[in-house]
Scaffold this active site. Structure first.
Site, PDB file in Angstrom:
ATOM      1  N   ASP A 168       0.723  -1.120  -0.007  1.00 31.69           N
ATOM      2  CA  ASP A 168      -0.072   0.205   0.074  1.00 31.69           C
ATOM      3  C   ASP A 168       1.008   1.368  -0.078  1.00 31.69           C
ATOM      4  O   ASP A 168       0.366   2.425  -0.126  1.00 31.69           O
ATOM      5  CB  ASP A 168      -0.988  -0.101   1.064  1.00 31.69           C
ATOM      6  CG  ASP A 168      -0.531   0.042   2.476  1.00 31.69           C
ATOM      7  OD1 ASP A 168       0.757  -0.202   2.606  1.00 31.69           O
ATOM      8  OD2 ASP A 168      -1.180   0.171   3.494  1.00 31.69           O
ATOM      9  N   SER A 169       2.248   1.040   0.117  1.00 28.74           N
ATOM     10  CA  SER A 169       3.178   2.032  -0.325  1.00 28.74           C
ATOM     11  C   SER A 169       2.902   2.870  -1.524  1.00 28.74           C
ATOM     12  O   SER A 169       3.456   3.848  -2.033  1.00 28.74           O
ATOM     13  CB  SER A 169       4.535   1.753  -0.121  1.00 28.74           C
ATOM     14  OG  SER A 169       4.888   0.456  -0.815  1.00 28.74           O
ATOM     15  N   ASP A 226      -0.736  -6.301  -0.023  1.00 32.48           N
ATOM     16  CA  ASP A 226      -1.308  -5.436   1.248  1.00 32.48           C
ATOM     17  C   ASP A 226      -2.717  -5.171   1.345  1.00 32.48           C
ATOM     18  O   ASP A 226      -3.327  -4.666   0.455  1.00 32.48           O
ATOM     19  CB  ASP A 226      -0.675  -4.205   1.260  1.00 32.48           C
ATOM     20  CG  ASP A 226       0.590  -3.986   2.128  1.00 32.48           C
ATOM     21  OD1 ASP A 226       0.591  -4.896   3.261  1.00 32.48           O
ATOM     22  OD2 ASP A 226       1.527  -3.115   2.009  1.00 32.48           O
ATOM     23  N   LYS A 237      -1.023  -9.488   3.243  1.00 32.30           N
ATOM     24  CA  LYS A 237      -0.194  -8.688   4.445  1.00 32.30           C
ATOM     25  C   LYS A 237      -1.270  -7.862   5.211  1.00 32.30           C
ATOM     26  O   LYS A 237      -2.047  -7.106   4.601  1.00 32.30           O
ATOM     27  CB  LYS A 237       0.948  -7.955   4.127  1.00 32.30           C
ATOM     28  CG  LYS A 237       1.697  -7.399   5.284  1.00 32.30           C
ATOM     29  CD  LYS A 237       2.857  -7.171   4.893  1.00 32.30           C
ATOM     30  CE  LYS A 237       3.443  -5.676   4.150  1.00 32.30           C
ATOM     31  NZ  LYS A 237       2.732  -4.576   4.879  1.00 32.30           N
ATOM     32  N   GLU A 247      -1.199  -5.457   8.874  1.00 30.83           N
ATOM     33  CA  GLU A 247      -0.679  -4.775   9.695  1.00 30.83           C
ATOM     34  C   GLU A 247      -1.280  -4.955  11.221  1.00 30.83           C
ATOM     35  O   GLU A 247      -2.227  -4.779  11.285  1.00 30.83           O
ATOM     36  CB  GLU A 247      -0.677  -3.153   9.509  1.00 30.83           C
ATOM     37  CG  GLU A 247       0.078  -2.750   8.198  1.00 30.83           C
ATOM     38  CD  GLU A 247       0.268  -1.456   8.082  1.00 30.83           C
ATOM     39  OE1 GLU A 247       0.106  -0.582   8.894  1.00 30.83           O
ATOM     40  OE2 GLU A 247       0.639  -1.065   6.924  1.00 30.83           O
ATOM     41  N   GLU A 281       9.523  -3.431  10.755  1.00 31.26           N
ATOM     42  CA  GLU A 281       9.797  -2.167  10.109  1.00 31.26           C
ATOM     43  C   GLU A 281      10.107  -1.305  11.158  1.00 31.26           C
ATOM     44  O   GLU A 281       9.597  -1.031  12.192  1.00 31.26           O
ATOM     45  CB  GLU A 281       8.392  -1.707   9.310  1.00 31.26           C
ATOM     46  CG  GLU A 281       8.814  -0.409   8.801  1.00 31.26           C
ATOM     47  CD  GLU A 281       7.702   0.211   7.367  1.00 31.26           C
ATOM     48  OE1 GLU A 281       6.708  -0.633   7.331  1.00 31.26           O
ATOM     49  OE2 GLU A 281       7.892   1.175   7.189  1.00 31.26           O
TER      50      GLU A 281
HETATM   51  O1  KIV Z   1       3.653  -0.891   1.609  1.00 30.20           O
HETATM   52  C1  KIV Z   1       4.735  -1.488   1.667  1.00 30.20           C
HETATM   53  O2  KIV Z   1       5.469  -1.166   0.766  1.00 30.20           O
HETATM   54  C2  KIV Z   1       5.059  -2.256   2.631  1.00 30.20           C
HETATM   55  C3  KIV Z   1       6.478  -2.860   2.953  1.00 30.20           C
HETATM   56  C4  KIV Z   1       7.608  -1.935   2.544  1.00 30.20           C
HETATM   57  C5  KIV Z   1       6.878  -3.504   3.954  1.00 30.20           C
HETATM   58  O3  KIV Z   1       4.412  -2.523   3.578  1.00 30.20           O
END
Ligand code: KIV
Length: 261
Positions: free
Chosen positions: A42-43, A81, A110, A112, A179
């Site tokens: 989600d980055s 994510d 993934k 959090e 992280e």
């Molecule tokens: O969203 C992302 O890119 C991440 C990582 C860099 C771990 O969660």
């Protein structure tokens, strides 16, 4: 093809190499380079869409990124994510949304958080949806942290993180991202778990490493955390090419005979 079992078996034998991707051409390069895990992170909200945090990105956007990435991938394990608010509201909504990522081609999701997401993770795993955990500086909680600060620096928060890591492991996570935490804490968590840890700003002792693709190639120039190493300056190279193209069109040098019919 990299499987979940393969990732688990790599702990303490071979470092697990992970990068993010949000588009087809990048995913194809990472896959062909033998990257073990491609995270549709989600980055994307930050480095692809220019948002200040990861909070605004939606399921629709993440599903689109997942579809274009998985279309390119033959080898790597693709993990998506789950965006903010796609899994926190109810277990049934989490199951529905995680399932949509698998339908779009991802092979795991993934999530959090620690204790607060354990019941959600248990249900997903029970239903056959593999989950990677994420502890430490979890960007979806940025407003709670009050900035992108190092986490687990005092004894109580370090102890809580170790407890959370063990809870995630027993809930069925196959790996956990750590992280922006001190190296010694990451080492302790890595030693105490039987599943792999994947570090980002967590030092050299994790079982694997993840970074944001745009950061390592110098494509996102606005912000550079200390834990990022730049392996190329692609942003500067694109700028050079665009300026040369602009100059040649303005001067009538391009298109020439060679590029005309
Ligand atoms: O969203 C992302 O890119 C991440 C990582 C860099 C771990 O969660």
């Amino acid at each position: 093809m990299v499987t979940i079992n393969k990732i688990i078996s790599m702990k303490q034998k071979e470092k697990i190499v992970c990068l993010t991707a949000y588009d087809y051409p990048t995913a194809k390069i990472l896959d062909e380079s033998g990257i073990d895990i491609i995270l549709v992170g989600d980055s994307a909200a930050n480095v692809f869409a220019g948002e200040k945090t990861t909070l605004p990105i939606t399921m629709t956007e993440m599903l689109y990124h997942t579809r274009v990435v998985t279309r390119a991938v033959r080898h790597s394990l693709v993990i998506s994510d789950m965006p903010f608010l796609s899994y926190q509201v109810s277990i049934s909504q989490a199951v529905y949304n995680a399932g949509r990522f698998l339908k779009a081609g991802a092979r795991a999701v993934k999530i959090e958080g620690g204790k607060s997401v354990v019941e959600i993770i248990k249900r997903l795993v029970e239903l056959g949806i593999p989950v990677m955990g994420h502890l430490g500086l979890t960007p979806q909680s940025i407003h709670k942290f009050g900035g992108y600060k190092l986490q687990g620096t005092d004894e109580a928060s370090a102890r809580n993180m170790i407890t959370d890591a063990k809870l995630l492991e027993s809930a069925g996570c196959f790996a956990i991202v750590l992280e922006k935490i001190p190296s010694r804490l990451a080492e302790k968590i890595t030693t105490e778990l039987t599943i792999p840890t994947i570090g980002i700003g967590a030092g050299p002792h994790c079982d694997g490493q993840i970074l944001v693709f745009h950061d390592i190639v110098g494509l996102f120039e606005e912000f550079q955390p200390k834990f990022v190493k730049q392996y190329a300056q692609v942003g500067a190279e694109i700028r050079r090419a665009v300026l040369q193209y602009k100059d040649e069109v303005k001067k009538g040098v391009f298109p020439d005979q060679e590029h005309s019919y």
